[in-house]
Write a protein that holds these residues in place. Structure first.
Motif, PDB file in Angstrom:
ATOM      1  N   MET A   1     -17.078  32.148  13.277  1.00  0.00           N
ATOM      2  CA  MET A   1     -16.769  32.930  12.068  1.00  0.00           C
ATOM      3  C   MET A   1     -15.256  32.929  11.820  1.00  0.00           C
ATOM      4  N   PRO A   4     -12.060  36.952   7.813  1.00  0.00           N
ATOM      5  CA  PRO A   4     -12.771  37.621   6.719  1.00  0.00           C
ATOM      6  C   PRO A   4     -11.908  37.610   5.451  1.00  0.00           C
ATOM      7  N   ARG A  31     -21.077  41.558   5.737  1.00  0.00           N
ATOM      8  CA  ARG A  31     -20.416  41.757   7.035  1.00  0.00           C
ATOM      9  C   ARG A  31     -20.853  40.673   8.018  1.00  0.00           C
ATOM     10  N   GLY A  34     -19.292  37.486   7.602  1.00  0.00           N
ATOM     11  CA  GLY A  34     -17.859  37.506   7.859  1.00  0.00           C
ATOM     12  C   GLY A  34     -17.022  37.530   6.599  1.00  0.00           C
ATOM     13  N   GLU A  37     -14.806  42.654   6.747  1.00  0.00           N
ATOM     14  CA  GLU A  37     -14.827  43.380   8.022  1.00  0.00           C
ATOM     15  C   GLU A  37     -14.576  44.835   7.715  1.00  0.00           C
TER      16      GLU A  37
END
Ligand code: 4GX
Length: 253
Positions: A1, A4, A31, A34, A37
């Motif tokens: 990931m 964000p 969320r 990603g 956050e």
């Protein structure tokens, strides 16, 4: 990931209030992907006294309690040390700037938001003066705390982050994108308890359907929210539709 698109830090005395709304549906998926956050930070963790208190009686006397400045300043120091200077530090309060789609779009451009949820009679004024960059109100009614307003703001902002909504149901197509209310939606069956779906939607005439929907949007906005219609950016076609509505009304009177 990867990184964000947005980090939202929420300072609250009741982090458990957020678990339902943020762990379901679109926000949950955002969320997980990603895209955003969301960190729930308990203000009580930044209290320095042995009973972990976060409020105190007001200077000058009077009823109720006031949230102390110290835990909030300490929490902001911790956030700044970890992530650097946030784009905005937002206090949810009745005195704030009225929240609307324009404010949501503005916030959606930020990389890092901090939301402060107040309780009791309010917060020591030095927080608003020296920590907060923006005060936002979600409406003219009094709530018990800033948590519900924070959820409203986060929900409205998150759906504007690229990738959060599906390709088709893009944020642009929906209410307020052009300042108008949405047209009515229908799905199967075409008749339910004798209630029928408007014939035009079953016709397969894409242009007729588009015009019907636009007309419905304009009519709904005129009927329910004329204030929005007055400020909407109407196209030549919109004006033509409204003129035909007016002619129809004239023919009735
Ligand atoms: N839209 N409230 C905040 C406590 C408080 C008071 C003053 C900071 C300063 C509200 C609203 C709202 C009630 C949340 C009072 N915190 N917030 N709380 N309406 O009514 O945003």
């Amino acid at each position: 990931m990867g990184e964000p698109k947005m980090v939202v830090d929420i300072l609250t005395l009741f982090p458990e209030m957020f678990t339902g709304p943020f762990d379901a549906s679109i926000i949950k998926r955002a969320r997980e992907k990603g895209l955003v956050e969301i960190n729930l930070i308990n203000i009580r963790d930044f209290s320095r006294n042995k009973h972990r208190t976060v409020d105190d009686t007001p200077y000058g006397g009077g009823a109720g309690m006031v949230m102390a400045a110290e835990p909030l300043f300490e929490a902001m120091d911790w956030i700044r040390a970890r992530r650097g200077e946030p784009g905005r530090v937002i206090l949810l309060c009745p005195a704030g700037r009225p929240f609307n789609q324009e404010v949501a779009a503005e916030l959606a451009r930020e990389k890092h938001l901090v939301l402060i949820c107040g309780h009791y009679e309010g917060i020591d004024e030095r927080v608003a003066e020296h920590l907060v960059t923006d005060e936002i109100s979600i409406g003219d009614y009094v709530l018990t705390g800033g948590e519900l307003p924070a959820m409203v703001v986060v929900d409205a902002v998150c759906r504007l982050i690229p990738g959060v909504l599906g390709e088709r149901a893009s944020a642009q197509e929906e209410s307020f994108a052009d300042g108008l209310l949405e047209y009515p939606h229908y799905t199967r069956p075409r008749e339910y308890r004798g209630y029928r779906v408007p014939e035009v939607l079953l016709s397969g005439h894409h242009e007729k359907i588009r015009l019907w929907r636009r007309r419905q949007s304009l009519l709904r906005t005129l009927a329910s929210r004329p204030d929005l219609l007055a400020r909407a950016s109407l196209t030549g076609e919109d004006r033509k539709i409204l003129a035909s509505v007016l002619e129809e009304i004239k023919s009735l009177i």
